[in-house]
Design an enzyme around this catalytic site. Structure first.
Site, PDB file in Angstrom:
ATOM      1  N   HIS A 292       0.820  -1.211   0.000  1.00 56.32           N
ATOM      2  CA  HIS A 292       0.000   0.000   0.000  1.00 56.32           C
ATOM      3  C   HIS A 292       0.852   1.258   0.000  1.00 56.32           C
ATOM      4  O   HIS A 292       0.510   2.275  -0.595  1.00 56.32           O
ATOM      5  CB  HIS A 292      -0.956  -0.024   1.188  1.00 56.32           C
ATOM      6  CG  HIS A 292      -2.140  -0.885   0.916  1.00 56.32           C
ATOM      7  ND1 HIS A 292      -2.493  -1.953   1.689  1.00 56.32           N
ATOM      8  CD2 HIS A 292      -3.038  -0.869  -0.110  1.00 56.32           C
ATOM      9  CE1 HIS A 292      -3.561  -2.540   1.177  1.00 56.32           C
ATOM     10  NE2 HIS A 292      -3.910  -1.912   0.095  1.00 56.32           N
ATOM     11  N   ARG A 399     -10.363   3.110  -1.156  1.00 55.90           N
ATOM     12  CA  ARG A 399      -9.849   2.297  -0.038  1.00 55.90           C
ATOM     13  C   ARG A 399     -10.170   3.028   1.262  1.00 55.90           C
ATOM     14  O   ARG A 399      -9.350   3.755   1.808  1.00 55.90           O
ATOM     15  CB  ARG A 399      -8.350   2.079  -0.200  1.00 55.90           C
ATOM     16  CG  ARG A 399      -7.952   1.205  -1.388  1.00 55.90           C
ATOM     17  CD  ARG A 399      -6.432   1.042  -1.460  1.00 55.90           C
ATOM     18  NE  ARG A 399      -6.013  -0.064  -2.288  1.00 55.90           N
ATOM     19  CZ  ARG A 399      -5.552   0.057  -3.540  1.00 55.90           C
ATOM     20  NH1 ARG A 399      -5.500   1.237  -4.126  1.00 55.90           N
ATOM     21  NH2 ARG A 399      -5.151  -1.010  -4.214  1.00 55.90           N
ATOM     22  N   GLU A 532     -10.428 -11.767  -4.838  1.00 56.61           N
ATOM     23  CA  GLU A 532      -8.980 -11.615  -4.690  1.00 56.61           C
ATOM     24  C   GLU A 532      -8.332 -12.768  -3.939  1.00 56.61           C
ATOM     25  O   GLU A 532      -7.141 -12.746  -3.675  1.00 56.61           O
ATOM     26  CB  GLU A 532      -8.638 -10.275  -4.013  1.00 56.61           C
ATOM     27  CG  GLU A 532      -9.431  -9.967  -2.760  1.00 56.61           C
ATOM     28  CD  GLU A 532      -9.231  -8.549  -2.228  1.00 56.61           C
ATOM     29  OE1 GLU A 532      -8.346  -7.832  -2.705  1.00 56.61           O
ATOM     30  OE2 GLU A 532      -9.988  -8.162  -1.315  1.00 56.61           O
ATOM     31  N   ASP A 556      -3.913  -8.769  -4.346  1.00 55.71           N
ATOM     32  CA  ASP A 556      -4.086  -9.878  -3.418  1.00 55.71           C
ATOM     33  C   ASP A 556      -4.246 -11.195  -4.148  1.00 55.71           C
ATOM     34  O   ASP A 556      -3.868 -12.245  -3.632  1.00 55.71           O
ATOM     35  CB  ASP A 556      -5.297  -9.626  -2.502  1.00 55.71           C
ATOM     36  CG  ASP A 556      -4.918  -8.722  -1.348  1.00 55.71           C
ATOM     37  OD1 ASP A 556      -3.849  -8.947  -0.757  1.00 55.71           O
ATOM     38  OD2 ASP A 556      -5.673  -7.775  -1.058  1.00 55.71           O
ATOM     39  N   ARG A 566       2.930  -9.891  -0.310  1.00 56.06           N
ATOM     40  CA  ARG A 566       3.167  -8.788  -1.249  1.00 56.06           C
ATOM     41  C   ARG A 566       4.084  -7.701  -0.701  1.00 56.06           C
ATOM     42  O   ARG A 566       4.608  -6.884  -1.447  1.00 56.06           O
ATOM     43  CB  ARG A 566       1.819  -8.177  -1.698  1.00 56.06           C
ATOM     44  CG  ARG A 566       1.006  -7.623  -0.570  1.00 56.06           C
ATOM     45  CD  ARG A 566      -0.444  -7.427  -0.983  1.00 56.06           C
ATOM     46  NE  ARG A 566      -0.720  -6.064  -1.402  1.00 56.06           N
ATOM     47  CZ  ARG A 566      -1.925  -5.567  -1.579  1.00 56.06           C
ATOM     48  NH1 ARG A 566      -2.995  -6.345  -1.423  1.00 56.06           N
ATOM     49  NH2 ARG A 566      -2.095  -4.325  -1.935  1.00 56.06           N
ATOM     50  N   CYS A 603      -9.199  -3.757 -10.498  1.00 57.53           N
ATOM     51  CA  CYS A 603      -8.697  -2.584  -9.783  1.00 57.53           C
ATOM     52  C   CYS A 603      -7.342  -2.773  -9.108  1.00 57.53           C
ATOM     53  O   CYS A 603      -6.862  -1.899  -8.410  1.00 57.53           O
ATOM     54  CB  CYS A 603      -9.708  -2.144  -8.734  1.00 57.53           C
ATOM     55  SG  CYS A 603      -9.985  -3.395  -7.486  1.00 57.53           S
TER      56      CYS A 603
HETATM   57  C1  PEP Z   1      -6.019  -5.673  -4.657  1.00 58.12           C
HETATM   58  O1  PEP Z   1      -5.822  -6.511  -3.782  1.00 58.12           O
HETATM   59  O2  PEP Z   1      -5.654  -5.804  -5.827  1.00 58.12           O
HETATM   60  C2  PEP Z   1      -6.727  -4.418  -4.356  1.00 58.12           C
HETATM   61  C3  PEP Z   1      -7.198  -3.641  -5.279  1.00 58.12           C
HETATM   62  O3  PEP Z   1      -6.851  -4.048  -3.073  1.00 58.12           O
HETATM   63  P1  PEP Z   1      -5.638  -3.717  -2.092  1.00 58.12           P
HETATM   64  O4  PEP Z   1      -4.417  -3.424  -2.913  1.00 58.12           O
HETATM   65  O5  PEP Z   1      -6.059  -2.515  -1.306  1.00 58.12           O
HETATM   66  O6  PEP Z   1      -5.518  -4.929  -1.260  1.00 58.12           O
HETATM   67 MG    MG Z   2      -6.880  -6.431  -1.926  1.00 58.72          MG
END
Ligand code: PEP
Ligand code: MG
Length: 689
Positions: A292, A399, A532, A556, A566, A603
């Site tokens: 993030h 988010r 995800e 995810d 990640r 996304c």
């Molecule tokens: C993802 O997991 O791809 C997503 C869009 O949400 P985040 O990155 O906030 O986990």
């Molecule tokens: Mg996610």
């Protein structure tokens, strides 16, 4: 009483390491040993490292050393000897500059653009704001014991860090932890904190903060720049203590204009709390492309290099630093020649954010006439204006957990309502999709003070919401109320299966009914599921019957499909976005949605990366949501692509057995088919030759 006058001759004066050696020597004697500056009335106890540092004795300072006690003569001799030996510091002689002032280059992963020259501002994460609590007389002893326990824990941590630093960086770098350990034992700190607890009936966190701030403010007034900058060592120790006292923490320092945040890890909560106008760049020990922290850095156009391993411990607040996101490199204390070269480069390549040409917005039409929606992923309210600026079709993913700028601190329903209403208004007619709080996991927003052993597989996202229904209910209410003022949808994060959806929908339905009963203005919203995790992909056909739309979270999806954290740079080589198993998951989700007649918004970070976008549309994606700044580039790529061609390639990729094979296809075929779009430099780092 025995006394002697001496001059400080070491180039760096009585800095932390010299002071630590002095304390060690003075402690071998029973006599008191004090140092008196001759140019002012300041004096210091030679057995207290903090006291010596406060003396701010830089090179050339004349001192009177006074020893009083039964072994005063030998004590004085030993101390004077130490001065004569220049505190046993071969590394800091005239001809040999100390290691931290040498240029140090470290390789990491550049996750955004730009090259920045600035000053290090170290942030220790995991610490929070400190609040004052009144302690009952009967509990004061317990509070002091709590503080002593935090000191003991801090000591154990520092000893471990010191051992590791000695092994990995050498004795010359590890010395600083000797100084930290001495701070912890220093009565000036510990006694003062305990006294404060008792006198002011204050909680231990508050007492440590007040005493620490006092020490720091004295230290910050020191005239010698080198000595003053070592204030970060005191700050480090105080922050460690605060972090070890349960639950509470720090307030962030004022940022200078050219602050480069250096941290081991940077929680989204910390980023949200920073005055981002003053942050020029970020350099962190951990992290990957889809952390993030990296996502936000890109969103804000901040230069960032992550995955620098043990860089944090090599820096001091105030050090000069170059952050080169292009090369994925940082240079600490660069040589003058390096700065000269870089200053020139920095002027010509500071973050290049392409703004949408005037009037270009909405969906893009591909070469063969397919319309593709380009939406914005938004984390912070400061990004709302970027929705229009980059020509987004509204917000594909908000988010919402980033609204909670402090761990453990939730917003009231009304506060949330205000933010969601502002979002709905900023998003315009295309609307916004609000994701229910994705708390837990790497977001670092645990609301419990017992850390989970495996947070990514723990009480994260909708699991957190279902276990903390009060939190979820107030968010749902705020969203339903704000929906009256714009086009809002709601998406449920990290669902494992239909059971999660049903439980979440039940809560939503109950809150809808409550709002109606209470006569509160609100509107119905469409409900979607984040796909995800693999179990959601495998049961996507069942989930599709329960929701209005899918959102594909590729970040995810990669993490959970491949079982690769990640944010862990040690396994970043295994984080293969183009792994055939990931492509299979994407393909299946898109197909199921198509067959079920519901839309899918993709996304994850894949949707922000033009090369990956081509594969996504080849797999059938027509609705993408990305970092706003990526929209113009994705738009121009898609306008030059024939999706039928992309489909042929995507089909070939789906047949591959390993990520290497998919990457080879992309590398070679993209160059042949779209040489102007994908010259070697335009491909993501994972696809570089
Ligand atoms: C993802 O997991 O791809 C997503 C869009 O949400 P985040 O990155 O906030 O986990
Ligand atoms: Mg996610």
């Amino acid at each position: 009483m025995s006394e002697r006058t001496l001059r400080v001759t070491g180039r760096l004066g009585l800095h932390a390491r010299a002071a630590a050696n002095l304390v060690r020597v003075a402690n071998q004697f029973q006599s008191t040993v004090t140092l008196h500056r001759l140019d002012n009335s300041v004096e210091a106890d030679a057995k207290s490292i903090l006291s010596i540092l406060m003396l701010a004795a830089s090179r050339g300072t004349n001192l009177r050393i006074v020893a009083v006690g039964i072994d005063e003569v030998t004590a004085l001799d030993a101390v004077c000897d130490l001065f004569a030996r220049n505190f046993d510091e071969p590394q800091i002689g005239e001809r040999q500059p100390i290691a931290v002032q040498e240029e140090l280059r470290c390789k990491g992963l550049g996750v955004s653009e730009g090259i920045v020259l600035g000053r290090v501002l170290r942030l220790q994460d995991g610490t929070r704001d400190v609040y004052r609590a009144e302690i009952d007389g009967a509990d004061l002893e317990r509070e002091r014991r709590r503080f002593r326990a935090a000191v003991r824990l801090s000591r154990r941590q520092l000893e471990t860090i010191k051992e590791r630093a000695e092994k990995e960086l050498g004795r010359g770098h590890a010395y600083i932890f000797d100084a930290h350990l001495l701070f912890l034992e220093d009565a000036k700190l510990t006694r003062d904190v305990e006294d404060y607890i008792v006198k002011e009936r204050a909680n231990a966190e508050w007492a440590a903060k007040v005493v620490g701030d006092r020490l720091l403010s004295i230290y910050m007034q020191i005239n010698d720049e080198y000595l003053r900058e070592r204030g970060s060592d005191i700050e480090d120790v105080i922050q460690r203590l605060l972090a070890n006292l349960t639950g509470e923490g720090r307030s962030h320092p004022k940022l200078s204009e050219d602050a480069v945040i250096v941290a081991q890890d940077l929680l989204p909560s910390t980023i949200a709390e920073l005055d981002l106008n003053h942050v020029r760049a970020i350099a962190t020990d951990s992290g990957g492309w889809t952390s993030h922290m990296s996502i936000i850095a890109r969103g804000l156009g901040l230069t960032a290099v992550v995955g620098l391993r043990d860089f944090y411990y090599r820096t001091r607040t105030g050090d000069q630093i170059i952050v080169d996101a292009q090369r994925g490199e940082v240079i600490l204390n660069p040589l003058a020649a390096t700065v000269e070269r870089y200053e020139f480069t920095a002027q010509t390549s500071s973050p290049t954010v392409t703004v949408a040409p005037q009037g270009v917005s909405g969906p893009v039409t591909t070469k063969n006439g397919i319309e593709i929606a380009l939406r914005a992923n938004v984390e912070l309210p400061t990004e709302f204006e970027a929705i229009r600026r980059f020509g987004a079709c509204g917000v594909g993913l908000f988010r919402s957990e980033f609204l909670l700028s402090r761990p453990g601190l939730l917003l009231s329903e009304d506060e949330q309502f205000g933010s969601y209403r502002a979002l709905a208004e900023a998003a315009g007619p295309e609307g916004a999709v609000i994701r229910l709080f994705d708390l837990g996991g790497e977001t670092g927003y645990e609301l419990s003070d017992r850390p989970e052993r495996n947070p990514a597989l723990g009480l994260r996202a909708i699991r957190f919401g279902l276990k903390n229904a009060k939190v979820m209910r107030s968010q749902v209410r705020a969203i339903l109320r704000a929906a009256k003022f714009g086009n809002l949808r709601l998406v449920i994060p990290m669902v494992a299966d239909v059971a999660d959806i049903r439980r979440a929908k039940k809560i939503i339905a109950e809150e809808l009914a409550s709002l109606s009963n209470e006569g509160v203005e609100h509107a119905q919203v469409k409900i979607g599921a984040m796909i995800e995790i693999p179990s959601a992909v495998l049961t996507a056909d069942k989930i599709a019957t329960e929701v209005d739309f899918f959102e594909l979270g590729t970040n995810d999806l990669v993490q959970y499909t491949l079982a690769v954290d990640r944010g862990n740079d040690h396994v970043s080589d295994w984080f293969r976005t183009l792994h055939p198993a990931v492509l299979f998951g994407i393909n299946r989700t898109l197909q199921v949605a198509l067959d079920s007649g519901i839309p899918t918004i993709v996304c994850g970070e894949m949707a922000s990366t033009p090369a990956y976008v081509v594969l996504l549309v080849g797999l059938g994606a027509v609705d993408l949501s990305m970092t706003p700044a990526a929209i113009p580039r994705v738009r121009s790529t898609l306008a030059q692509i024939d999706t039928a061609e992309a489909e042929v390639l995507a089909k070939r990729c789906l047949q591959c057995a390993i990520a290497d094979e998919v990457e080879d296809i992309v590398r070679t075929e993209f160059r042949i088919r779209w040489p102007q779009l994908f010259p070697p430099k335009a491909l993501p780092a994972q696809l570089a030759d």
